[in-house]
Design a protein around this motif. Structure first.
Motif, PDB file in Angstrom:
ATOM      1  N   ARG A 176       2.392   8.873   5.518  1.00  0.00           N
ATOM      2  CA  ARG A 176       1.340   9.026   4.286  1.00  0.00           C
ATOM      3  C   ARG A 176       1.657  10.844   4.156  1.00  0.00           C
ATOM      4  N   TYR A 222      -2.822  11.786  -0.668  1.00  0.00           N
ATOM      5  CA  TYR A 222      -1.312  11.974  -0.060  1.00  0.00           C
ATOM      6  C   TYR A 222      -0.493  10.897  -1.139  1.00  0.00           C
ATOM      7  N   ASP A 229       3.191   8.157   0.088  1.00  0.00           N
ATOM      8  CA  ASP A 229       3.542   7.338   0.843  1.00  0.00           C
ATOM      9  C   ASP A 229       5.082   7.638   0.544  1.00  0.00           C
ATOM     10  N   GLU A 231       4.455  -1.012   8.095  1.00  0.00           N
ATOM     11  CA  GLU A 231       3.349   0.560   8.054  1.00  0.00           C
ATOM     12  C   GLU A 231       1.851  -1.059   9.665  1.00  0.00           C
ATOM     13  N   TYR A 283       2.656   4.103  11.273  1.00  0.00           N
ATOM     14  CA  TYR A 283       2.726   5.079  10.701  1.00  0.00           C
ATOM     15  C   TYR A 283       1.789   6.298  10.702  1.00  0.00           C
ATOM     16  N   PHE A 342       1.119  10.241  10.225  1.00  0.00           N
ATOM     17  CA  PHE A 342       0.583  11.685   9.603  1.00  0.00           C
ATOM     18  C   PHE A 342       1.721  12.789   8.978  1.00  0.00           C
ATOM     19  N   PHE A 368      -7.347   9.272   0.400  1.00  0.00           N
ATOM     20  CA  PHE A 368      -7.428   9.357   1.042  1.00  0.00           C
ATOM     21  C   PHE A 368      -9.092   8.734   1.899  1.00  0.00           C
TER      22      PHE A 368
END
Length: 297
Positions: free
Chosen positions: A159, A168, A170, A207, A211, A213, A277
């Motif tokens: 993200r 955000y 992906d 995912e 995943y 950040f 988000f």
């Protein structure tokens, strides 16, 4: 199995301490190699913020190895093979882009190769200094590695946050790979050995399994530092749209990107849209001073 974490650091005090703390005592880190100056396509060679000071705070930790990166000529570097040499010299040409095609990319490759040579692990975990992995994700990744997988490369979903903690996109990055004799970085995060890509034996971690950040463009000061690397016309355009007009819609409508601040001239990025988000950030980052700021309403 031993895992070595590589973390290049340059003018990243906005997130660096959070990134180090998140990784250093996790099951995914048997050693952490920090390279200050490892991402320096600007006028200054050394970081001009608190990056160096933060690295020094962790220097006494027995897991930590640190070095300072000074730009090197590809002529002075010990290439792993002829394909490695050719790749370095192909990249080492000025074309006006501050990161991905010119001498700055060559320096990133050489920096990462130097950290890779220092690493003593069976596996390499590349962690940028603006990336945070939740503890439960790191536990799952370590169990995956210890399970005896036959893949050489793992890619992870990220993200990637832009302008605040609530917008955000992906993306997927190569982040974990087996350390083979003579392996090297063929760009800033692609790995080859004997001229063959690790992509030939990779696993895209779902995912649902993991995943992370990536706080790539958090904080007005840091974004402006990134813009300072670009030409004046483009930098002023971004500063006006992002900080004055606060118009994410205008960024998208004018095909200025939305995935990378500097990719607005690349039509391939036109389809990317930032998402809102509404989930939960890792606990370690929730005390960040900019956490509750919302750049776009």
């Amino acid at each position: 199995m031993k895992v070595s974490c590589l973390m290049p650091c340059y003018n990243v005090d906005v997130t660096l301490e959070y990134a180090i703390k998140a990784i250093i005592d996790s099951p995914m880190c048997d050693e952490l190699i920090l390279c200050e100056g490892g991402w320096n396509p600007t006028k200054e060679i050394r970081s001009t913020d608190k990056t160096i000071e933060i690295i020094e705070k962790f220097s006494s930790n027995p897991k930590v190895k640190s070095l300072t990166w000074w730009p090197q000529s590809p002529n002075d570097y010990e290439w792993k093979c002829e394909a490695h040499k050719n790749r370095l010299f192909a990249h080492n040409k000025v074309n006006g882009h501050p990161f991905y095609d010119g001498p700055s990319l060559t320096q990133q490759m050489l920096c990462r190769d130097t950290m890779l040579d220092m690493a003593t692990g069976d596996w390499i975990f590349l962690v940028d200094a603006d990336e945070i992995h939740a503890p439960e994700s790191l536990m799952r990744l370590r169990k995956l590695i210890n399970s005896g997988i036959t893949y050489d490369l793992l890619t992870l979903k990220a993200r990637v946050f832009y302008f605040d903690f609530w917008n955000y996109a992906d993306e997927r990055f190569r982040r974990i790979f087996r350390k083979k004799e003579g392996c090297y970085f063929s760009d800033d995060n692609s790995i080859d050995v004997n001229g063959e890509s690790y992509d030939n034996n990779k696993f895209d971690v779902p995912e649902e399994f993991d995943y992370y950040f990536h706080y790539a463009y958090i904080g007005k000061e840091r974004v402006n530092k990134k813009l300072d690397m670009w030409n004046a016309e483009d930098a002023e355009r971004w500063k006006k749209i992002v900080w004055e007009e606060k118009s994410m819609g205008k960024i998208m409508m004018n095909n200025y990107g939305g995935v990378h601040l500097f990719a607005h001239k690349n039509m391939g990025y036109a389809g990317y849209k930032l998402k809102k988000f509404s989930g939960l950030h890792p606990e370690i980052i929730r005390n960040h001073p900019d956490y509750f700021e919302k750049r776009f309403k």
